[in-house]
Design a protein around this motif. Structure first.
Motif, PDB file in Angstrom:
ATOM      1  N   GLU A  35      -0.681  -5.653   6.313  1.00  0.00           N
ATOM      2  CA  GLU A  35      -1.069  -6.967   6.828  1.00  0.00           C
ATOM      3  C   GLU A  35      -2.588  -7.090   6.921  1.00  0.00           C
ATOM      4  O   GLU A  35      -3.165  -8.150   6.642  1.00  0.00           O
ATOM      5  CB  GLU A  35      -0.453  -7.206   8.216  1.00  0.00           C
ATOM      6  CG  GLU A  35       1.047  -7.420   8.223  1.00  0.00           C
ATOM      7  CD  GLU A  35       1.822  -6.127   8.011  1.00  0.00           C
ATOM      8  OE1 GLU A  35       1.236  -5.036   8.236  1.00  0.00           O
ATOM      9  OE2 GLU A  35       2.987  -6.199   7.611  1.00  0.00           O
ATOM     10  N   LEU A  36      -3.268  -6.011   7.297  1.00  0.00           N
ATOM     11  CA  LEU A  36      -4.721  -6.060   7.472  1.00  0.00           C
ATOM     12  C   LEU A  36      -5.483  -5.732   6.182  1.00  0.00           C
ATOM     13  O   LEU A  36      -6.652  -6.096   6.046  1.00  0.00           O
ATOM     14  CB  LEU A  36      -5.148  -5.081   8.574  1.00  0.00           C
ATOM     15  CG  LEU A  36      -4.635  -5.388   9.987  1.00  0.00           C
ATOM     16  CD1 LEU A  36      -5.045  -4.278  10.945  1.00  0.00           C
ATOM     17  CD2 LEU A  36      -5.168  -6.736  10.474  1.00  0.00           C
ATOM     18  N   CYS A  37      -4.835  -5.046   5.253  1.00  0.00           N
ATOM     19  CA  CYS A  37      -5.503  -4.640   4.005  1.00  0.00           C
ATOM     20  C   CYS A  37      -5.917  -5.872   3.202  1.00  0.00           C
ATOM     21  O   CYS A  37      -5.129  -6.791   2.992  1.00  0.00           O
ATOM     22  CB  CYS A  37      -4.569  -3.759   3.180  1.00  0.00           C
ATOM     23  SG  CYS A  37      -5.245  -3.284   1.571  1.00  0.00           S
ATOM     24  N   THR A  38      -7.182  -5.889   2.742  1.00  0.00           N
ATOM     25  CA  THR A  38      -7.696  -7.007   1.936  1.00  0.00           C
ATOM     26  C   THR A  38      -7.549  -6.759   0.446  1.00  0.00           C
ATOM     27  O   THR A  38      -7.870  -7.636  -0.358  1.00  0.00           O
ATOM     28  CB  THR A  38      -9.181  -7.245   2.259  1.00  0.00           C
ATOM     29  OG1 THR A  38      -9.929  -6.076   1.903  1.00  0.00           O
ATOM     30  CG2 THR A  38      -9.374  -7.562   3.735  1.00  0.00           C
ATOM     31  N   GLY A  39      -7.103  -5.554   0.066  1.00  0.00           N
ATOM     32  CA  GLY A  39      -6.934  -5.252  -1.352  1.00  0.00           C
ATOM     33  C   GLY A  39      -8.227  -4.928  -2.071  1.00  0.00           C
ATOM     34  O   GLY A  39      -8.299  -5.040  -3.301  1.00  0.00           O
ATOM     35  N   CYS A  40      -9.258  -4.498  -1.343  1.00  0.00           N
ATOM     36  CA  CYS A  40     -10.550  -4.211  -1.982  1.00  0.00           C
ATOM     37  C   CYS A  40     -10.480  -3.008  -2.916  1.00  0.00           C
ATOM     38  O   CYS A  40     -11.263  -2.891  -3.863  1.00  0.00           O
ATOM     39  CB  CYS A  40     -11.634  -3.996  -0.930  1.00  0.00           C
ATOM     40  SG  CYS A  40     -11.406  -2.492   0.064  1.00  0.00           S
ATOM     41  N   GLY A  41      -9.575  -2.067  -2.628  1.00  0.00           N
ATOM     42  CA  GLY A  41      -9.394  -0.908  -3.499  1.00  0.00           C
ATOM     43  C   GLY A  41     -10.369   0.220  -3.285  1.00  0.00           C
ATOM     44  O   GLY A  41     -10.351   1.206  -4.038  1.00  0.00           O
ATOM     45  N   ILE A  42     -11.202   0.131  -2.271  1.00  0.00           N
ATOM     46  CA  ILE A  42     -12.193   1.197  -2.030  1.00  0.00           C
ATOM     47  C   ILE A  42     -11.490   2.519  -1.713  1.00  0.00           C
ATOM     48  O   ILE A  42     -11.871   3.580  -2.214  1.00  0.00           O
ATOM     49  CB  ILE A  42     -13.164   0.791  -0.900  1.00  0.00           C
ATOM     50  CG1 ILE A  42     -14.057  -0.356  -1.373  1.00  0.00           C
ATOM     51  CG2 ILE A  42     -14.015   1.981  -0.452  1.00  0.00           C
ATOM     52  CD1 ILE A  42     -14.982  -0.900  -0.304  1.00  0.00           C
ATOM     53  N   ALA A  79       0.863  -1.177   0.000  1.00  0.00           N
ATOM     54  CA  ALA A  79       0.000   0.000   0.000  1.00  0.00           C
ATOM     55  C   ALA A  79       0.901   1.229   0.000  1.00  0.00           C
ATOM     56  O   ALA A  79       1.778   1.355   0.858  1.00  0.00           O
ATOM     57  CB  ALA A  79      -0.907  -0.002   1.220  1.00  0.00           C
ATOM     58  N   VAL A  80       0.692   2.090  -0.968  1.00  0.00           N
ATOM     59  CA  VAL A  80       1.547   3.262  -1.115  1.00  0.00           C
ATOM     60  C   VAL A  80       0.693   4.526  -1.019  1.00  0.00           C
ATOM     61  O   VAL A  80      -0.334   4.646  -1.697  1.00  0.00           O
ATOM     62  CB  VAL A  80       2.299   3.243  -2.465  1.00  0.00           C
ATOM     63  CG1 VAL A  80       3.163   4.492  -2.604  1.00  0.00           C
ATOM     64  CG2 VAL A  80       3.146   1.986  -2.580  1.00  0.00           C
ATOM     65  N   VAL A  81       1.118   5.444  -0.172  1.00  0.00           N
ATOM     66  CA  VAL A  81       0.435   6.733  -0.012  1.00  0.00           C
ATOM     67  C   VAL A  81       1.386   7.835  -0.463  1.00  0.00           C
ATOM     68  O   VAL A  81       2.477   7.991   0.088  1.00  0.00           O
ATOM     69  CB  VAL A  81       0.006   6.976   1.446  1.00  0.00           C
ATOM     70  CG1 VAL A  81      -0.652   8.351   1.579  1.00  0.00           C
ATOM     71  CG2 VAL A  81      -0.946   5.886   1.918  1.00  0.00           C
ATOM     72  N   ASN A  82       0.997   8.569  -1.482  1.00  0.00           N
ATOM     73  CA  ASN A  82       1.778   9.715  -1.934  1.00  0.00           C
ATOM     74  C   ASN A  82       1.471  10.886  -1.001  1.00  0.00           C
ATOM     75  O   ASN A  82       0.439  11.543  -1.121  1.00  0.00           O
ATOM     76  CB  ASN A  82       1.427  10.071  -3.381  1.00  0.00           C
ATOM     77  CG  ASN A  82       2.354  11.114  -3.969  1.00  0.00           C
ATOM     78  OD1 ASN A  82       2.767  12.048  -3.287  1.00  0.00           O
ATOM     79  ND2 ASN A  82       2.685  10.965  -5.236  1.00  0.00           N
ATOM     80  N   ARG A  83       2.369  11.133  -0.074  1.00  0.00           N
ATOM     81  CA  ARG A  83       2.106  12.120   0.968  1.00  0.00           C
ATOM     82  C   ARG A  83       2.064  13.548   0.418  1.00  0.00           C
ATOM     83  O   ARG A  83       1.460  14.431   1.030  1.00  0.00           O
ATOM     84  CB  ARG A  83       3.155  11.994   2.078  1.00  0.00           C
ATOM     85  CG  ARG A  83       3.080  10.657   2.806  1.00  0.00           C
ATOM     86  CD  ARG A  83       4.083  10.587   3.940  1.00  0.00           C
ATOM     87  NE  ARG A  83       3.800  11.553   4.995  1.00  0.00           N
ATOM     88  CZ  ARG A  83       2.908  11.363   5.960  1.00  0.00           C
ATOM     89  NH1 ARG A  83       2.187  10.249   5.993  1.00  0.00           N
ATOM     90  NH2 ARG A  83       2.727  12.271   6.905  1.00  0.00           N
TER      91      ARG A  83
END
Length: 587
Positions: A48-55, A5-9
């Motif tokens: 680890e907790l992210c399910t990859g739903c993409g919402i 998961a990448v966040v462009n700050r």
């Protein structure tokens, strides 16, 4: 399946949103801490907790989040990561003694990060929070060619030619000859000055040099150092075809002397000519990048154009890239003339430009080609009204938009704020037709002073296309753009000029871009720095043959992709094509 998961700050703007990423996350709604907000109210996503739903990706109003499912083989293979939810790099190019290795890929995908790691300027952390120890690096690269490299890194001398050279005059002062003497560790300055056509400018000040001269100076300075490893980041920018081949030969000489060389390059013909191996870099810009295993240069470039890595079973582009092998038909007769320019001259103290009269029609794009320092930019400035001709009179009773050779701005603010101030009709049409294809929407919230060379180039191109004009002048729009953005730029330019029934002049040294863009060619010849002569606009085949005959270069075609490949001087194909007068197109 590994997931990042990448966040462009920089894009994330919590003061302008309602934390949609957190509020709509299914994990958060059932009580998990899948997304929490830090002290700046920006999200931290638990991989680890992210399910990859993409919402969260779709709900973020600033496109600041990427959730990426990676191939299984990349698990535990991260070489470096810029903190939690930061950009991740997988793999590194391999320096090899006596060889030139090329790196090809989109901008913002980790090429510079890889060079910094190999150059010892950035200590890899292997995806952890702390920089890795020598033992961790040894274990990570165990059994690979890079294990020995990192064991010897502290003892290696490394020379680096950076991507951007236009800021050089603001950092260094003095005469060219003296500056080169200061960095000469191999006694090669005289030979380099001759090979790179610098002898005529050795007594000049750095501040007086053109972009092409600065580029050749930077290459000469990097090459003059006595190092084990040499890095060249986009060495062909601002150079004409002839100079690019000279640079390629200079870089190859380093390999012939047993040096290891790595080159980042977007000009496919130059990359093909100078390298032995190619590393393809794929991924998502500003999110992650994967550096492939090396391939032979011809196969590697073809694989990149195909967009499919067979061995890795990875497709990184939906469509393959193919090149035209035949000259386009003559520009349509009867097109309405936008304007005619008379015979013009422009004289300076040591240079004179002579331009034959010609005309430009509505709806056409005229490519402008020729050696550096023969007056192409001078001609553009005459049309833009920046300079006045010495003889001849231009009647420019129409609107003109001008994108100069070196994109720069003093504007303080975001890309979006800058474009709103520059573009009269900043509407949905402009966003769909120009901004989205150029990828500008992805950097809307970026501060304009923090943009890379390619990002700034695309922004200034978009600003120019957003003007309400009859004639658009673009000086070297492909500089600093990667292969894919060059093709996108060409498509956007074609579409805008056609829809507005306007016209454009495009000065560029990438013959592939010029071929893709142009309806006709304006060809400059002459003695660089002394005199220039402009002929045309000419039909494409005639113009390309005249241009390449002037520089003495012929191209053959790759049978698989149709891409042009430079013929070796005096080879059988080179001699046959010169005899037939076909320097670029096939019959």
């Amino acid at each position: 399946m590994p997931r990042i998961a990448v966040v462009n700050r920089e894009k994330c703007q919590p003061e302008k949103c309602s934390a949609e990423c957190k509020n709509f996350c299914p994990g958060v709604r059932i009580g998990d801490e899948t997304i929490i907000l830090d002290e700046e109210e920006k999200p931290i996503i638990s991989e680890e907790l992210c399910t990859g739903c993409g919402i969260c990706v779709h709900k973020c109003p600033f496109n600041a989040i990427h959730i990426i499912n990676l191939p299984e083989e990349l698990e535990n293979q991260c070489v470096h990561r810029y903190g939690p939810n930061g950009f991740a790099l997988y793999g590194l190019p391999i320096p090899r003694e006596g060889k030139v290795s090329g790196i090809i890929g989109r901008n913002g995908i980790g090429k510079t990060t890889a060079l910094k790691i190999l150059g010892g300027k950035l200590r890899p952390n292997l995806g952890q929070e702390e920089a890795s120890t020598d033992e961790e690096l040894k274990e990570f690269f165990k059994g690979s060619e890079l294990q020995a490299y990192f064991e010897e890194l502290d003892e290696l001398e490394i020379s680096y030619k950076p991507q951007t050279i236009t800021r050089l005059p603001s950092k260094v002062e003095g005469e060219i000859g003296s500056l080169l003497d200061e960095v000469d560790e191999r006694g090669k300055v005289d030979q380099l000055a001759e090979d790179l056509d610098l002898k005529e400018i050795l007594d000049r000040k750095l501040s007086s040099l053109s972009g092409g001269e600065l580029q050749r100076l930077g290459i000469a300075a990097a090459t003059a150092k006595d190092s084990n490893l040499y890095y060249f980041d986009e060495p062909s920018s601002h150079l004409d075809v002839y100079q690019r081949l000279n640079v390629a030969r200079t870089i190859r000489k380093l390999a012939e002397e047993g040096k290891a060389v790595i080159v980042v390059e977007h000009d496919l013909a130059t990359l093909d000519y100078m390298t032995d191996y190619v590393h393809i870099v794929y991924g998502t810009p500003n999110a992650y990048g994967v550096i492939s295993e090396p391939r032979g240069v011809r196969i590697g470039i073809n694989v990149y154009l195909e967009g499919y890595l067979k061995e890795e079973n990875v497709r990184f582009r939906s469509k393959s890239i193919r090149f035209k092998t035949r000259a386009p038909t003559s520009y349509q007769e009867g097109a309405k003339s936008l304007f005619e320019f008379p015979h013009l001259t422009k004289s300076f103290e040591n240079f004179k430009l002579d331009v034959e009269g010609g005309d430009i029609s509505q709806g056409e794009i005229v490519g402008v080609v020729g050696p550096n320092a023969t007056g192409k930019t001078t001609f553009a400035k005459l049309l833009a009204g920046v300079l006045d001709p010495t003889s001849g009179k231009l009647k420019l009773d129409f609107k003109i938009a001008y994108k100069p050779q070196y994109p720069q701005t003093e504007f303080q603010g975001t890309v979006q704020e800058y474009l709103i101030t520059q573009v009269p009709k900043f509407n949905q049409n402009f966003e769909v037709e120009v901004l989205e294809p150029l990828g500008i929407d992805e950097i809307f919230e970026s501060q304009i002073q923090s943009l890379s060379g390619g990002e700034l180039q695309r922004t200034v191109i978009a600003s120019c296309l957003g003007q309400s004009s009859d004639l658009y002048l673009f000086d070297e729009p492909s500089a600093y753009l990667d292969v894919e953005h060059r093709l996108r730029m060409a498509r956007v330019l074609n579409r805008v000029i056609e829809s507005k029934n306007a016209a454009a002049l495009v000065i560029d040294h990438d013959v592939l871009a010029i071929d893709y863009l142009s309806d006709r060619l304006l060809v400059f010849t002459g003695a660089p720095g002394v005199e220039g002569n402009a002929m045309g606009p000419l039909e494409m085949r005639k113009g390309m043959n005249l241009f390449l005959q002037e520089v003495g270069v012929t191209f053959r075609r790759d049978p698989q992709t149709g891409r042009p490949r430079v013929n070796k001087p005096h080879s059988r194909l080179d001699e046959e094509q010169k005899e037939e007068g076909e320097y670029y197109y096939t019959k």
